[in-house]
Write a protein that holds these residues in place. Structure first.
Motif, PDB file in Angstrom:
ATOM      1  N   GLY A 333       0.022  -2.999  17.105  1.00  0.00           N
ATOM      2  CA  GLY A 333      -0.852  -2.952  15.820  1.00  0.00           C
ATOM      3  C   GLY A 333      -2.101  -4.142  15.989  1.00  0.00           C
ATOM      4  N   PRO A 334      -2.937  -3.826  14.954  1.00  0.00           N
ATOM      5  CA  PRO A 334      -4.131  -4.710  14.910  1.00  0.00           C
ATOM      6  C   PRO A 334      -3.800  -6.109  14.455  1.00  0.00           C
ATOM      7  N   ASN A 335      -4.808  -7.004  14.895  1.00  0.00           N
ATOM      8  CA  ASN A 335      -4.391  -8.496  14.138  1.00  0.00           C
ATOM      9  C   ASN A 335      -4.816  -8.408  12.656  1.00  0.00           C
ATOM     10  N   LEU A 336      -3.851  -9.105  11.915  1.00  0.00           N
ATOM     11  CA  LEU A 336      -4.085  -8.790  10.490  1.00  0.00           C
ATOM     12  C   LEU A 336      -4.393 -10.230   9.852  1.00  0.00           C
ATOM     13  N   THR A 337      -4.990 -11.279  10.678  1.00  0.00           N
ATOM     14  CA  THR A 337      -5.224 -12.371  10.356  1.00  0.00           C
ATOM     15  C   THR A 337      -6.717 -12.791  10.232  1.00  0.00           C
ATOM     16  N   ASP A 338      -7.465 -11.896  10.918  1.00  0.00           N
ATOM     17  CA  ASP A 338      -8.863 -12.143  11.011  1.00  0.00           C
ATOM     18  C   ASP A 338      -9.772 -11.262   9.796  1.00  0.00           C
ATOM     19  N   GLU A 339     -11.041 -11.281   9.764  1.00  0.00           N
ATOM     20  CA  GLU A 339     -11.611 -10.674   8.686  1.00  0.00           C
ATOM     21  C   GLU A 339     -12.097  -9.082   8.974  1.00  0.00           C
ATOM     22  N   TYR A 340     -11.606  -8.589  10.013  1.00  0.00           N
ATOM     23  CA  TYR A 340     -11.805  -7.314  10.256  1.00  0.00           C
ATOM     24  C   TYR A 340     -10.973  -6.198   9.874  1.00  0.00           C
ATOM     25  N   TRP A 341     -11.097  -5.008   9.312  1.00  0.00           N
ATOM     26  CA  TRP A 341     -10.407  -4.041   8.735  1.00  0.00           C
ATOM     27  C   TRP A 341     -10.626  -2.660   9.075  1.00  0.00           C
ATOM     28  N   LEU A 342      -9.592  -1.851   9.693  1.00  0.00           N
ATOM     29  CA  LEU A 342      -9.804  -0.311   9.719  1.00  0.00           C
ATOM     30  C   LEU A 342      -9.593   0.377   8.789  1.00  0.00           C
ATOM     31  N   HIS A 343      -8.947  -0.014   7.853  1.00  0.00           N
ATOM     32  CA  HIS A 343      -8.686   0.924   6.515  1.00  0.00           C
ATOM     33  C   HIS A 343      -8.779   0.193   5.414  1.00  0.00           C
ATOM     34  N   GLY A 344      -9.743  -0.867   5.294  1.00  0.00           N
ATOM     35  CA  GLY A 344      -9.861  -1.487   4.119  1.00  0.00           C
ATOM     36  C   GLY A 344      -9.232  -2.798   3.747  1.00  0.00           C
ATOM     37  N   GLY A 345      -9.618  -3.887   3.379  1.00  0.00           N
ATOM     38  CA  GLY A 345      -8.974  -5.305   3.539  1.00  0.00           C
ATOM     39  C   GLY A 345      -8.719  -5.842   2.078  1.00  0.00           C
ATOM     40  N   ASP A 346      -8.881  -4.991   0.912  1.00  0.00           N
ATOM     41  CA  ASP A 346      -8.213  -5.506  -0.213  1.00  0.00           C
ATOM     42  C   ASP A 346      -6.941  -4.847  -0.402  1.00  0.00           C
ATOM     43  N   VAL A 347      -6.441  -5.446  -1.435  1.00  0.00           N
ATOM     44  CA  VAL A 347      -4.612  -5.329  -1.830  1.00  0.00           C
ATOM     45  C   VAL A 347      -4.584  -3.891  -1.898  1.00  0.00           C
ATOM     46  N   ASN A 348      -5.385  -3.275  -2.633  1.00  0.00           N
ATOM     47  CA  ASN A 348      -5.108  -1.947  -3.034  1.00  0.00           C
ATOM     48  C   ASN A 348      -5.307  -0.850  -1.716  1.00  0.00           C
ATOM     49  N   ALA A 349      -6.085  -1.264  -0.882  1.00  0.00           N
ATOM     50  CA  ALA A 349      -6.225  -0.406   0.593  1.00  0.00           C
ATOM     51  C   ALA A 349      -5.343  -0.730   1.361  1.00  0.00           C
ATOM     52  N   ILE A 350      -4.635  -2.034   1.636  1.00  0.00           N
ATOM     53  CA  ILE A 350      -3.690  -2.354   2.332  1.00  0.00           C
ATOM     54  C   ILE A 350      -2.253  -1.764   1.789  1.00  0.00           C
ATOM     55  N   PHE A 351      -2.143  -1.887   0.504  1.00  0.00           N
ATOM     56  CA  PHE A 351      -0.908  -1.097  -0.210  1.00  0.00           C
ATOM     57  C   PHE A 351      -1.061   0.445   0.230  1.00  0.00           C
ATOM     58  N   LYS A 352      -2.164   1.165   0.341  1.00  0.00           N
ATOM     59  CA  LYS A 352      -2.185   2.712   0.533  1.00  0.00           C
ATOM     60  C   LYS A 352      -1.891   2.650   1.956  1.00  0.00           C
ATOM     61  N   THR A 353      -2.258   1.712   2.920  1.00  0.00           N
ATOM     62  CA  THR A 353      -2.095   1.786   4.415  1.00  0.00           C
ATOM     63  C   THR A 353      -0.591   1.757   4.662  1.00  0.00           C
ATOM     64  N   VAL A 354       0.148   0.850   4.022  1.00  0.00           N
ATOM     65  CA  VAL A 354       1.333   0.670   4.054  1.00  0.00           C
ATOM     66  C   VAL A 354       2.284   1.671   3.612  1.00  0.00           C
ATOM     67  N   LYS A 355       1.903   2.194   2.447  1.00  0.00           N
ATOM     68  CA  LYS A 355       2.761   3.363   1.674  1.00  0.00           C
ATOM     69  C   LYS A 355       2.654   4.869   2.567  1.00  0.00           C
ATOM     70  N   TYR A 356       1.428   5.082   2.988  1.00  0.00           N
ATOM     71  CA  TYR A 356       1.108   6.306   3.437  1.00  0.00           C
ATOM     72  C   TYR A 356       1.120   6.372   4.906  1.00  0.00           C
ATOM     73  N   GLY A 357       0.723   5.102   5.560  1.00  0.00           N
ATOM     74  CA  GLY A 357       0.863   4.933   6.990  1.00  0.00           C
ATOM     75  C   GLY A 357      -0.479   5.509   7.647  1.00  0.00           C
ATOM     76  N   VAL A 358      -0.594   5.431   8.996  1.00  0.00           N
ATOM     77  CA  VAL A 358      -1.573   6.057   9.687  1.00  0.00           C
ATOM     78  C   VAL A 358      -1.074   6.760  10.789  1.00  0.00           C
ATOM     79  N   PRO A 359      -0.400   7.857  10.743  1.00  0.00           N
ATOM     80  CA  PRO A 359       0.341   8.398  11.513  1.00  0.00           C
ATOM     81  C   PRO A 359      -0.272   8.843  12.915  1.00  0.00           C
ATOM     82  N   ALA A 360      -1.570   9.119  12.838  1.00  0.00           N
ATOM     83  CA  ALA A 360      -2.390   9.438  14.148  1.00  0.00           C
ATOM     84  C   ALA A 360      -2.589   8.108  15.066  1.00  0.00           C
ATOM     85  N   LYS A 361      -2.211   7.068  14.668  1.00  0.00           N
ATOM     86  CA  LYS A 361      -2.454   5.575  15.212  1.00  0.00           C
ATOM     87  C   LYS A 361      -1.037   5.025  15.335  1.00  0.00           C
TER      88      LYS A 361
END
Length: 401
Positions: A333-361
């Motif tokens: 998976g991607p690096n989570l310690t830098d300032e770059y994000w694939l699906h949003g970098g605020d807590v709500n965007a990260i929460f949704k990525t954790v909750k619903y996943g990214v099955p294609a990736k």
């Protein structure tokens, strides 16, 4: 002598039984140890019975063998690069998502214990699921299903069928009467139907339309010059406009006046922008009631308490480190310690990525496995990793936030 032979025979049997018992006990202990290792490193991507990020593992030892499994667990990409057909097939089938190499983090005994756990779980008999009793016909669900079922035309109530039949007979009789009157009265008119007065009347136009004259639809062609105007030899005839065209023109004028009064004068109707805004509000209300809607608006705040972040770290190490690294540096998976994000970098965007996943990736959804509070703790812990710059961090991916 015979007693001695019996003693030796009994002793041999006891020794063999003891060795078998010790072997089965050791295998059971290996499976127990392997379960803990499997749950800590493999459950994020594998299931025994279903494909997730990686393949289902039930009976995998029968398909591949212990030696191949050991090599694949230690370094799957080494086998892929060496051209092993089975490793390449798995890599291609699962979207070329590389499996983390466990050669440095797991010992040979750990890998053997994981394989022993897979064997033990594969040999367990399938659980028998009791069939649910049939729902009584009086149940509300059954009533709703019956109400939604289509009803054949012939199954309609007799009164309704009689009404339809009577209406059909009346329509048919009306058509027959009109045809008979037409055939009776037209010959009685004789040559008078060709008089200009009758032919220009509406009844005459309808009559001649039936007989093939389209004047009622196209208008009369007078073949008379409209004026003495001459435009480069082009002259205009004074012919009638088609009646259908004039009728549509008048109807459009009436419609335009009604439209203006309805939408712009009395404002009793909503314009497109207002309709869009109302529909978006309705959609937001529906989404707010559906907790499983990925488009539902969330307004979580980042957790900063030490206990919450410690809990998030433990959950991260158990479930996420296999693909993102123990320090969030990124592996599969991607690096989570830098300032770059694939699906949003605020807590709500990260929460949704954790909750619903990214099955294609290859990112699995964690809803149903983690509670809302646990997913928020993990999301907050991930944000706490910003700027830690761990060694061997993966290159940036996505957009800078």
């Amino acid at each position: 002598m015979i007693a001695l032979k019996k003693l030796i025979k009994n002793s041999s049997l006891a020794l063999v039984a003891g060795l078998l018992l010790m072997g089965s006990t050791a295998q059971a202990q290996d499976a127990v140890a392997g379960k803990a290792i499997f749950e800590g490193n493999c459950t994020a991507c594998h299931s025994l019975d279903a494909d997730v990020v990686g393949p289902a593992l039930k009976d995998v030892h029968k398909r591949r063998g212990d030696e191949w499994l050991t090599k694949f667990i230690k370094n799957s990409q080494e086998l892929v690069q060496a051209g092993d057909k089975d490793a390449v097939a798995v890599y291609e089938k699962f979207n070329k998502v590389p499996m983390p190499a466990f050669g440095t983090s797991l010992s040979d005994d750990d890998v053997a214990n994981v394989i022993a756990f897979i064997k033990a779980e594969s040999e367990k008999p399938a659980e028998v699921v009791a069939e649910a009793p049939a729902t009584p016909a009086t149940d509300a669900g059954a009533t709703a299903t019956a109400a939604e079922a289509e009803v054949a035309f012939m199954d309609l109530p007799p009164v309704l069928l009689f009404t339809f039949a009577l209406a059909a007979v009346i329509i048919l009789l009306t058509i027959l009467v009109l045809v008979m009157m037409f055939r009776l009265f037209v010959p009685m008119l004789g040559d008078s139907i060709y008089d200009e007065d009758f032919r220009s009347s509406f009844a005459g136009r309808v009559l001649f339309l039936v007989r093939g004259d389209a004047t009622l639809v196209t208008g009369k062609a007078k073949n008379e010059i409209h004026s003495n105007h001459d435009f480069d030899g082009i002259q205009e005839y004074d012919n009638d406009l088609p009646p259908w065209w004039k009728a549509m023109f008048y109807v459009s004028i009436v419609f335009a006046i009604g439209y203006m009064l309805h939408f712009h004068v009395f404002k009793t109707g909503a314009l497109q922008t207002e309709e869009y805004e109302m529909e978006m509000e309705e959609a937001a209300l529906i989404a707010s009631k559906n907790v499983d809607d990925p488009n539902a608006v969330t307004n979580y705040e980042v957790l900063t308490e030490a206990a919450a972040l410690e809990s998030g770290k433990a959950l991260f190490n158990t479930n996420c480190a296999a693909c993102h690294g123990q320090e969030g540096q990124g592996t599969v998976g991607p690096n989570l310690t830098d300032e770059y994000w694939l699906h949003g970098g605020d807590v709500n965007a990260i929460f949704k990525t954790v909750k619903y996943g990214v099955p294609a990736k290859g990112m699995v959804p964690w809803q149903g496995k983690l509670t809302k509070d646990q997913m928020l703790e993990v999301s907050s812990y991930i944000l706490s990793l910003q700027g830690t710059n761990p060694a061997g961090a993966k290159e940036p991916q996505g957009e800078k936030m």
